[in-house]
Design a protein around this motif. Structure first.
Motif, PDB file in Angstrom:
ATOM      1  N   VAL A 186       0.841  -1.199   0.000  1.00  0.00           N
ATOM      2  CA  VAL A 186       0.000   0.000   0.000  1.00  0.00           C
ATOM      3  C   VAL A 186       0.879   1.253   0.000  1.00  0.00           C
ATOM      4  O   VAL A 186       0.606   2.211  -0.724  1.00  0.00           O
ATOM      5  N   ILE A 187       1.947   1.224   0.782  1.00  0.00           N
ATOM      6  CA  ILE A 187       2.883   2.364   0.801  1.00  0.00           C
ATOM      7  C   ILE A 187       3.473   2.576  -0.592  1.00  0.00           C
ATOM      8  O   ILE A 187       3.544   3.696  -1.096  1.00  0.00           O
ATOM      9  N   LYS A 188       3.897   1.477  -1.230  1.00  0.00           N
ATOM     10  CA  LYS A 188       4.468   1.581  -2.579  1.00  0.00           C
ATOM     11  C   LYS A 188       3.419   2.043  -3.590  1.00  0.00           C
ATOM     12  O   LYS A 188       3.745   2.766  -4.537  1.00  0.00           O
ATOM     13  N   ALA A 189       2.159   1.662  -3.398  1.00  0.00           N
ATOM     14  CA  ALA A 189       1.092   2.122  -4.292  1.00  0.00           C
ATOM     15  C   ALA A 189       0.933   3.641  -4.186  1.00  0.00           C
ATOM     16  O   ALA A 189       0.775   4.325  -5.196  1.00  0.00           O
ATOM     17  N   PHE A 190       0.998   4.168  -2.962  1.00  0.00           N
ATOM     18  CA  PHE A 190       0.929   5.624  -2.771  1.00  0.00           C
ATOM     19  C   PHE A 190       2.122   6.314  -3.428  1.00  0.00           C
ATOM     20  O   PHE A 190       1.963   7.320  -4.117  1.00  0.00           O
ATOM     21  N   LEU A 191       3.316   5.767  -3.200  1.00  0.00           N
ATOM     22  CA  LEU A 191       4.520   6.358  -3.799  1.00  0.00           C
ATOM     23  C   LEU A 191       4.466   6.307  -5.322  1.00  0.00           C
ATOM     24  O   LEU A 191       4.741   7.304  -5.991  1.00  0.00           O
ATOM     25  N   ALA A 192       4.115   5.148  -5.868  1.00  0.00           N
ATOM     26  CA  ALA A 192       4.037   5.007  -7.326  1.00  0.00           C
ATOM     27  C   ALA A 192       2.992   5.958  -7.896  1.00  0.00           C
ATOM     28  O   ALA A 192       3.218   6.596  -8.927  1.00  0.00           O
ATOM     29  N   GLY A 193       1.861   6.065  -7.221  1.00  0.00           N
ATOM     30  CA  GLY A 193       0.813   6.960  -7.692  1.00  0.00           C
ATOM     31  C   GLY A 193       1.268   8.405  -7.736  1.00  0.00           C
ATOM     32  O   GLY A 193       1.149   9.075  -8.763  1.00  0.00           O
ATOM     33  N   GLY A 194       1.819   8.882  -6.636  1.00  0.00           N
ATOM     34  CA  GLY A 194       2.259  10.274  -6.572  1.00  0.00           C
ATOM     35  C   GLY A 194       3.393  10.593  -7.526  1.00  0.00           C
ATOM     36  O   GLY A 194       3.324  11.557  -8.306  1.00  0.00           O
ATOM     37  N   ILE A 195       4.408   9.779  -7.489  1.00  0.00           N
ATOM     38  CA  ILE A 195       5.577  10.011  -8.351  1.00  0.00           C
ATOM     39  C   ILE A 195       5.219   9.768  -9.814  1.00  0.00           C
ATOM     40  O   ILE A 195       5.567  10.561 -10.689  1.00  0.00           O
ATOM     41  N   GLY A 196       4.523   8.667 -10.087  1.00  0.00           N
ATOM     42  CA  GLY A 196       4.188   8.306 -11.457  1.00  0.00           C
ATOM     43  C   GLY A 196       3.317   9.343 -12.149  1.00  0.00           C
ATOM     44  O   GLY A 196       3.575   9.717 -13.297  1.00  0.00           O
ATOM     45  N   ILE A 197       2.300   9.841 -11.459  1.00  0.00           N
ATOM     46  CA  ILE A 197       1.422  10.851 -12.052  1.00  0.00           C
ATOM     47  C   ILE A 197       2.210  12.136 -12.311  1.00  0.00           C
ATOM     48  O   ILE A 197       2.072  12.764 -13.370  1.00  0.00           O
ATOM     49  N   ALA A 198       3.080  12.524 -11.371  1.00  0.00           N
ATOM     50  CA  ALA A 198       3.889  13.739 -11.560  1.00  0.00           C
ATOM     51  C   ALA A 198       4.819  13.595 -12.765  1.00  0.00           C
ATOM     52  O   ALA A 198       4.933  14.508 -13.592  1.00  0.00           O
ATOM     53  N   VAL A 199       5.472  12.444 -12.891  1.00  0.00           N
ATOM     54  CA  VAL A 199       6.383  12.209 -14.020  1.00  0.00           C
ATOM     55  C   VAL A 199       5.599  12.174 -15.327  1.00  0.00           C
ATOM     56  O   VAL A 199       6.007  12.773 -16.321  1.00  0.00           O
ATOM     57  N   ARG A 200       4.476  11.489 -15.331  1.00  0.00           N
ATOM     58  CA  ARG A 200       3.665  11.409 -16.548  1.00  0.00           C
ATOM     59  C   ARG A 200       3.230  12.801 -16.999  1.00  0.00           C
ATOM     60  O   ARG A 200       3.279  13.124 -18.182  1.00  0.00           O
ATOM     61  N   ARG A 201       2.784  13.627 -16.071  1.00  0.00           N
ATOM     62  CA  ARG A 201       2.358  14.994 -16.419  1.00  0.00           C
ATOM     63  C   ARG A 201       3.515  15.802 -17.000  1.00  0.00           C
ATOM     64  O   ARG A 201       3.332  16.546 -17.972  1.00  0.00           O
ATOM     65  N   LYS A 202       4.692  15.672 -16.419  1.00  0.00           N
ATOM     66  CA  LYS A 202       5.864  16.389 -16.942  1.00  0.00           C
ATOM     67  C   LYS A 202       6.203  15.925 -18.353  1.00  0.00           C
ATOM     68  O   LYS A 202       6.524  16.731 -19.219  1.00  0.00           O
ATOM     69  N   LEU A 203       6.160  14.630 -18.579  1.00  0.00           N
ATOM     70  CA  LEU A 203       6.434  14.104 -19.920  1.00  0.00           C
ATOM     71  C   LEU A 203       5.396  14.597 -20.929  1.00  0.00           C
ATOM     72  O   LEU A 203       5.743  14.942 -22.058  1.00  0.00           O
ATOM     73  N   GLU A 204       4.134  14.622 -20.527  1.00  0.00           N
ATOM     74  CA  GLU A 204       3.088  15.118 -21.423  1.00  0.00           C
ATOM     75  C   GLU A 204       3.280  16.604 -21.735  1.00  0.00           C
ATOM     76  O   GLU A 204       3.085  17.023 -22.877  1.00  0.00           O
ATOM     77  N   GLU A 205       3.655  17.390 -20.722  1.00  0.00           N
ATOM     78  CA  GLU A 205       3.938  18.816 -20.951  1.00  0.00           C
ATOM     79  C   GLU A 205       5.088  18.972 -21.937  1.00  0.00           C
ATOM     80  O   GLU A 205       5.044  19.808 -22.833  1.00  0.00           O
ATOM     81  N   ARG A 206       6.108  18.180 -21.762  1.00  0.00           N
ATOM     82  CA  ARG A 206       7.288  18.250 -22.630  1.00  0.00           C
ATOM     83  C   ARG A 206       6.922  17.888 -24.071  1.00  0.00           C
ATOM     84  O   ARG A 206       7.343  18.549 -25.005  1.00  0.00           O
ATOM     85  N   ARG A 207       6.148  16.809 -24.227  1.00  0.00           N
ATOM     86  CA  ARG A 207       5.718  16.404 -25.565  1.00  0.00           C
ATOM     87  C   ARG A 207       4.888  17.500 -26.225  1.00  0.00           C
ATOM     88  O   ARG A 207       5.051  17.790 -27.399  1.00  0.00           O
ATOM     89  N   SER A 208       3.990  18.096 -25.452  1.00  0.00           N
ATOM     90  CA  SER A 208       3.147  19.179 -25.976  1.00  0.00           C
ATOM     91  C   SER A 208       3.992  20.364 -26.400  1.00  0.00           C
ATOM     92  O   SER A 208       3.785  20.956 -27.460  1.00  0.00           O
ATOM     93  N   TYR A 209       4.987  20.714 -25.594  1.00  0.00           N
ATOM     94  CA  TYR A 209       5.881  21.826 -25.891  1.00  0.00           C
ATOM     95  C   TYR A 209       6.678  21.551 -27.165  1.00  0.00           C
ATOM     96  O   TYR A 209       6.814  22.398 -28.044  1.00  0.00           O
ATOM     97  N   LEU A 210       7.196  20.338 -27.295  1.00  0.00           N
ATOM     98  CA  LEU A 210       8.020  19.985 -28.467  1.00  0.00           C
ATOM     99  C   LEU A 210       7.193  19.975 -29.754  1.00  0.00           C
ATOM    100  O   LEU A 210       7.713  20.298 -30.811  1.00  0.00           O
ATOM    101  N   ARG A 211       5.925  19.602 -29.676  1.00  0.00           N
ATOM    102  CA  ARG A 211       5.072  19.601 -30.863  1.00  0.00           C
ATOM    103  C   ARG A 211       4.853  21.025 -31.394  1.00  0.00           C
ATOM    104  O   ARG A 211       4.629  21.214 -32.572  1.00  0.00           O
ATOM    105  N   LYS A 212       4.903  22.011 -30.511  1.00  0.00           N
ATOM    106  CA  LYS A 212       4.690  23.404 -30.900  1.00  0.00           C
ATOM    107  C   LYS A 212       5.896  23.986 -31.632  1.00  0.00           C
ATOM    108  O   LYS A 212       5.774  24.972 -32.334  1.00  0.00           O
ATOM    109  N   LEU A 213       7.061  23.397 -31.437  1.00  0.00           N
ATOM    110  CA  LEU A 213       8.276  23.916 -32.073  1.00  0.00           C
ATOM    111  C   LEU A 213       8.336  23.657 -33.548  1.00  0.00           C
ATOM    112  O   LEU A 213       7.820  22.827 -34.126  1.00  0.00           O
TER     113      LEU A 213
END
Length: 184
Positions: A157-184
């Motif tokens: 359960v602890i690892k599920a919380f960690l994976a959820g928090g970290i994973g969602i943050a990383v995924r959002r950053k990657l999506e922002e980066r992809r969106s930014y690169l498409r605009k270039l």
């Protein structure tokens, strides 16, 4: 799929195989099955790369270990690890990554959903693991559950919380980066 998308996918796969191998070395030894960081890596993988690439990543991880690379807990490797008491857990990583990623793809990549999907993924790993543990060791069901499930619930359960928090943050950053690169 465009060529650069394939390279990004392959790179993410390699990164998460390596991350899983590193997290496998974070372990607390127990009599039959150690508590390790591998399941945290499975959850992170599924959240960041999704169901198909997550399952492929875990399949690559398992194949690498089966081929002799010391990527399993305690720098273990080889088919004997997969045939042993921990083999069910390791094989369960493939299915857990797929189901966790699939649940998120269908229901949205939110923190609440990531936590829920990772708990389901943890249950899949524990089910695969305890079945293999019982039959390899000859333990009865009560003993197999006591050795192969109960010690992992709280840390899972602890690892599920960690994976959820970290994973969602990383995924959002990657999506922002992809969106930014498409605009270039």
């Amino acid at each position: 799929m465009r060529a650069e998308t394939k390279w990004v996918s392959l790179t993410l796969c390699a990164v998460f195989v390596a991350l899983t191998a590193v997290f496998a070395q974070i372990e607390i030894p127990l009599p039959y099955v150690p508590i390790s960081g591998q399941t945290l890596a499975v959850g992170l993988t599924a959240i960041v790369v999704g169901s198909r690439l997550g399952a492929l990543t875990m399949l690559c991880y398992v194949a690498l270990g089966a081929a002799g690379a010391p990527v399993f807990a305690g720098f273990g490797s080889g088919m004997q690890v997969l045939a042993g008491p921990t083999g069910g857990y390791i094989l369960g990583f493939i299915f857990a990554a797929f189901v966790t990623g699939f649940m998120l793809e269908k229901n949205g990549f939110t923190l609440k959903m990531a936590l829920f999907a990772n708990i389901i993924g943890m249950m899949i790993i524990l089910i695969f693991g305890v079945i293999r543990l019982k039959y390899v060791t000859g333990l009865g069901w009560n003993e197999a559950l006591a050795a192969g499930v109960y010690p992992f619930v709280i840390t899972g359960v602890i690892k599920a919380f960690l994976a959820g928090g970290i994973g969602i943050a990383v995924r959002r950053k990657l999506e922002e980066r992809r969106s930014y690169l498409r605009k270039l």
